[in-house]
Design an enzyme around this catalytic site. Structure first.
Site, mmCIF file in Angstrom:
data_model
loop_
_atom_site.group_PDB
_atom_site.id
_atom_site.type_symbol
_atom_site.label_atom_id
_atom_site.label_comp_id
_atom_site.label_asym_id
_atom_site.label_seq_id
_atom_site.Cartn_x
_atom_site.Cartn_y
_atom_site.Cartn_z
ATOM 1 N N SER A 157 0.854 -1.181 0.000
ATOM 2 C CA SER A 157 0.000 0.000 0.000
ATOM 3 C C SER A 157 0.891 1.232 0.000
ATOM 4 O O SER A 157 2.074 1.153 0.366
ATOM 5 C CB SER A 157 -0.896 0.001 1.252
ATOM 6 O OG SER A 157 -1.528 1.251 1.446
ATOM 7 N N TYR B 222 -2.780 0.054 10.787
ATOM 8 C CA TYR B 222 -2.796 -0.402 9.395
ATOM 9 C C TYR B 222 -1.454 -0.102 8.735
ATOM 10 O O TYR B 222 -0.897 -0.944 8.010
ATOM 11 C CB TYR B 222 -3.929 0.286 8.644
ATOM 12 C CG TYR B 222 -4.023 -0.080 7.183
ATOM 13 C CD1 TYR B 222 -4.625 -1.269 6.777
ATOM 14 C CD2 TYR B 222 -3.517 0.764 6.191
ATOM 15 C CE1 TYR B 222 -4.703 -1.608 5.432
ATOM 16 C CE2 TYR B 222 -3.598 0.432 4.852
ATOM 17 C CZ TYR B 222 -4.195 -0.750 4.479
ATOM 18 O OH TYR B 222 -4.268 -1.082 3.145
#
Length: 257
Positions: A148, A161
Site C-alpha cells: 500500500s 494499518y
C-alpha cells in the site's frame, strides 16, 4: 514484437489470489485470467466466492474456488495441499487478503491490533510459506504481495494499518532474499487510493476527495483496472529479474509531499 508480448502471456499457469471475491482481489484475478492464467479465487464467504467464480467463467476465464481462512495455519496448510493435488500447481500467488480499522491509536484495542496483524501480515507469511515450499521443489514461482502507499506514508487514525503494510513491505524483501536462489521472484504491488467498496465512504466525502485529487499528480482516484497491468507484469516472465521490489501504482502520491 511477438516475443515481447509473449513475455506477458500467462497461458498454462495457475494463480491463487487471496481475498478475491470482490474489490482489488477480484480485479487482479480477472486481469490474470484475461492474460491466460487459470485463476483460483479465495475468500471466507462461500456464496460470494461462488458468485465471483461464476462471473469470471461467463467471461471465458478458467476459474476455481478455494474457500479457507488465510489466518489459520491448519486451514492454510490443508488448502494449499488440496489445491496443489486436486486443482493445479500454484505458479503465481497474489497475497491480497487484507482489512482496515480506523481509530486514534490511543483508543485502538488489542483485539483490533491482533485482528489487523493476523489478516494483513500473518496471512502473507502463512500462505506465502505454504506455497513457496512447493515452488522451491519446482525451482520457479511468482509471489506478489499487496502492499500500500501506507507501506511508505502515514495518515491520521490508521497507525496500526500502516504498521501492517510496512511489515508486508519488509516481509516481501525478506522472502525475495531467502527464496530468490530457488528461482522465485517475490515483489510487492502498492496501490494508492482506489475506488472500491471499502473506500466508498471516502470517495463520497467531498472534502477528502478534493484534498486527495489535489495531492495526487494524476489528479484522480485510482480505478481497480489500473492495477492489472502491473500485476500481470509482476506475475509474468517480463519481470523474471525483478525481485524484492515494491511497485507503487498510486498516481504519483508517494512522489510528492
Amino acid at each position: 514484437m511477438n516475443h515481447v508480448l509473449k513475455m506477458f502471456d500467462l497461458t498454462g499457469r495457475s494463480a491463487l489470489i487471496t481475498g478475491s471475491s470482490t474489490g482489488i482481489g477480484f480485479a487482479l484475478a480477472r486481469g490474470l485470467g484475461a492474460a491466460g492464467a487459470r485463476v483460483i479465487l479465495n475468500g471466507r464467504n462461500e456464496a460470494r466466492l461462488r458468485d465471483a467464480v461464476a462471473r469470471l467463467r461467463e467471461e471465458g476465464i478458467t476459474a476455481e474456488a478455494a474457500s479457507f481462512d488465510v489466518t489459520s495455519p491448519p486451514e492454510v496448510s490443508a488448502a494449499i495441499d488440496r489445491i496443489e493435488k486436486e486443482i493445479a500447481p500454484i505458479d503465481i500467488l497474489v497475497n491480497n487478503a487484507g482489512m482496515q480499522r480506523r481509530a486514534p491509536l490511543e483508543e485502538f484495542s488489542h483485539e483490533q491490533w491482533r485482528e489487523l496483524m493476523q489478516t494483513n501480515v500473518d496471512s502473507v507469511f502463512l500462505v506465502g510459506q505454504a506455497v513457496a515450499r512447493f515452488m522451491i521443489e519446482r525451482g520457479a514461482g511468482k509471489i506478489v504481495n499487496i502492499c500500500s502507499v501506507q507501506s511508505e506514508l502515514g495518515r491520521p487514525n490508521i497507525a496500526a494499518y500502516t504498521a501492517t503494510k510496512g511489515a508486508v513491505k519488509m516481509l516481501t524483501k525478506g522472502m525475495a532474499i531467502d527464496w530468490g536462489q530457488h528461482g522465485i521472484q517475490v515483489n510487492g504491488l502498492g496501490p494508492g487510493y482506489f475506488k472500491t467498496e471499502l473506500t466508498q465512504a471516502l470517495v463520497d466525502d467531498a472534502t477528502f476527495s478534493k484534498w486527495l485529487i489535489g495531492r495526487t499528480p494524476s489528479r484522480r482516484w485510482g480505478d481497480v483496472e489500473d492495477l492489472v497491468g502491473a500485476a500481470v507484469f509482476l506475475a509474468s516472465d517480463a519481470s523474471k529479474f525483478v525481485n524484492g521490489h515494491i511497485l507503487y501504482v498510486d498516481g504519483g502520491v508517494t512522489a510528492t509531499l
